[in-house]
Design an enzyme around this catalytic site. Structure first.
Site, short mmCIF file in Angstrom:
data_model
loop_
_atom_site.label_atom_id
_atom_site.label_comp_id
_atom_site.label_asym_id
_atom_site.label_seq_id
_atom_site.Cartn_x
_atom_site.Cartn_y
_atom_site.Cartn_z
N LYS A 1 -39.70 0.80 46.09
CA LYS A 1 -39.73 -0.66 46.15
C LYS A 1 -40.72 -1.11 45.11
CE LYS A 1 -36.59 -2.31 48.92
NZ LYS A 1 -35.87 -3.70 49.01
N ASP B 1 -39.62 -6.69 54.86
CA ASP B 1 -40.16 -6.11 56.01
C ASP B 1 -41.03 -5.07 55.88
OD1 ASP B 1 -38.82 -3.88 54.27
OD2 ASP B 1 -36.81 -5.02 54.76
C1 PLP Z 1 -37.84 2.35 52.36
C2 PLP Z 1 -36.77 1.66 52.02
N1 PLP Z 1 -35.34 2.12 51.58
C3 PLP Z 1 -34.39 1.52 51.39
C4 PLP Z 1 -34.28 -0.04 51.54
C5 PLP Z 1 -33.01 -0.61 51.29
O1 PLP Z 1 -33.05 -1.32 50.16
P1 PLP Z 1 -32.08 -2.62 49.91
O2 PLP Z 1 -32.40 -3.68 50.80
O3 PLP Z 1 -32.23 -2.93 48.29
O4 PLP Z 1 -30.62 -2.11 50.29
C6 PLP Z 1 -35.50 -0.65 51.77
C7 PLP Z 1 -35.51 -2.21 51.52
O5 PLP Z 1 -36.54 -2.71 52.18
C8 PLP Z 1 -36.61 0.38 52.04
O6 PLP Z 1 -37.72 -0.49 52.23
#
Ligand code: PLP
Length: 406
Positions: free
Chosen positions: A80, A127
């Protein structure tokens, strides 16, 4: 069929029959190139590793597995870091350009226009990981950040955001409630929402965020070519929250392999927050109601990002929902290293793809419908490390440091 590494657990698999017939490609070449040039120019940029896992591959009966390990991304612990911070930089540069100032992100980082950028506030709901990226970007590029978290976001995650100088506000309800609250407050205060999710009338910044994520996918494909020459991945498992990262991966796969030659892309969500799978099944956005109570905090989203969903409906092959009970066992498998594989620190959301791979490989119907077998080569996106260190230690039985120390 090899003996399963996980006990059987229920999962839901939806094959995307609308692929290439509904939705639409959303992310374009110009956005990809701009994000790549910008992010790769940051002084502390370094690709994260793609780790081959031959022990795990032979144990489950596939030809190869590569795990893209985002635990070390910019010291923030997740992929992120690429999206939110990049979108903050883009936003500040656009605002300066609107006042006739042609600046670069290096100018922002040096504080050259701090007198102007200090007056700008960016905000988002999170989150944990996206907010950390926006806060880090705001600190780095010189503006103010107010970050909204919902009830169940841990204190550790809140503190990690505050560490970058952001104001953190906790609100009742779920992630989706925090999204709405950030949007309302921003409208009232004249702040800019830097969200990772798109909604009607709000698309430019989420596209920047997804363009930033494409850097991860592009790195992974380049590293895959070096690690497994002449043997491209046949399957890619991507985690899904609102769909942004999976959409970025989809776009990058289409860019690298062409629409028809793409590896099979499987989007994986928690079964308590499977808004992408349900929406794909319905052929239109469908919200998941309720608490969205899953240990995969990064994936606890009840509403899809509209643009990401379009991209995924067009390009993803399948959507899979996996239960929480497989998360800790998968984190432990990576921490221990199967068959002499390197020991990896993978957070709760990072193992969604691995969980889906293990469950599908050991289920005859799923394996056959996904064409997952002895000759498959699988790319997994491990999107975070121990972004909540206390929870990590509780689930794995030892700390991330001790895993890293071997
Ligand atoms: C560690 C991690 N993986 C995957 C995601 C999923 O990303 P997206 O919300 O763009 O689908 C998030 C989203 O916060 C995340 O923090």
């Amino acid at each position: 069929m090899p003996k399963p590494l996980l006990p059987p657990a229920p999962f839901r698999l939806h094959h995307n029959v609308l692929r290439g017939r509904a939705g639409a490609p959303v992310l374009d070449q110009a956005g990809r190139e701009a994000a790549s040039a910008e992010i790769r120019s940051w002084p502390d940029y370094a690709p994260t590793p793609l780790v081959p896992l031959p022990g795990l591959a032979s144990r489950i009966g596939v030809a190869a597995i590569g795990y893209k390990d985002e635990a070390g991304r910019f010291g923030l612990g997740s992929f992120k870091a690429l999206g939110g911070a990049y979108a903050v930089a883009r936003h500040l540069l656009r605002r300066l350009a609107g006042s006739g100032i042609a600046a670069t992100s290096a100018d922002l980082a040096s504080g050259r226009f701090a007198d102007r950028t200090r007056a700008i506030t960016v905000t988002c709901a999170t989150d944990g990981n996206h907010g950390r990226s926006v806060a880090w970007g705001a600190q780095r590029f010189g503006c103010r950040a107010v970050i909204y978290i919902h009830e169940t976001v841990s204190e550790g995650r809140a503190a990690a955001i505050a560490r970058f100088g952001a104001e953190v506000r906790r609100v009742p309800g779920t992630y989706d409630d925090a999204v709405r609250r950030a949007a309302e407050d921003a409208a009232r205060e004249d702040w800019t929402v830097v969200s990772d999710t798109s909604y009607p009338g709000y698309t430019e910044i989420p596209c920047d965020v997804m363009d930033g994520y494409r850097v991860m996918a592009a790195e992974a494909l380049g590293q895959w070519r070096a690690a497994f020459p002449g043997a491209p991945p046949t399957h890619v498992f991507a985690p899904g929250g609102v769909g942004g990262v999976a959409a970025a991966i989809a776009a990058e796969l289409a860019h690298a392999f062409g629409e028809g030659g793409m590896p099979r892309l499987v989007v994986v969500e928690p079964d308590r927050a499977d808004c992408l799978r349900r929406s794909a099944e319905a052929g239109r956005p469908v919200a998941v109601e309720g608490e969205l109570d899953t240990v995969m905090a990064g994936l606890a989203c009840g509403e899809v990002s509209l643009l990401a969903f379009d991209e995924l409906l067009w390009r993803a092959h399948a959507f899979m929902a996996v239960p929480d009970e497989v998360v800790a066992p998968c984190m432990r498998l990576l921490a221990d290293g199967v068959g002499g594989d390197p020991k990896l620190v993978a957070g709760e959301s990072a193992v969604a793809g691995l969980a889906a791979l293990l469950l599908a490989r050991s289920d005859a119907d799923a394996a056959s419908s996904l064409r997952l077998g002895e000759s498959s080569r699988v790319l997994l996106f491990g999107t975070e490390g121990a972004t909540d260190p206390e929870l990590y230690a509780r689930l794995v039985g030892r700390s991330a440091e001790s895993v890293r120390a071997g």
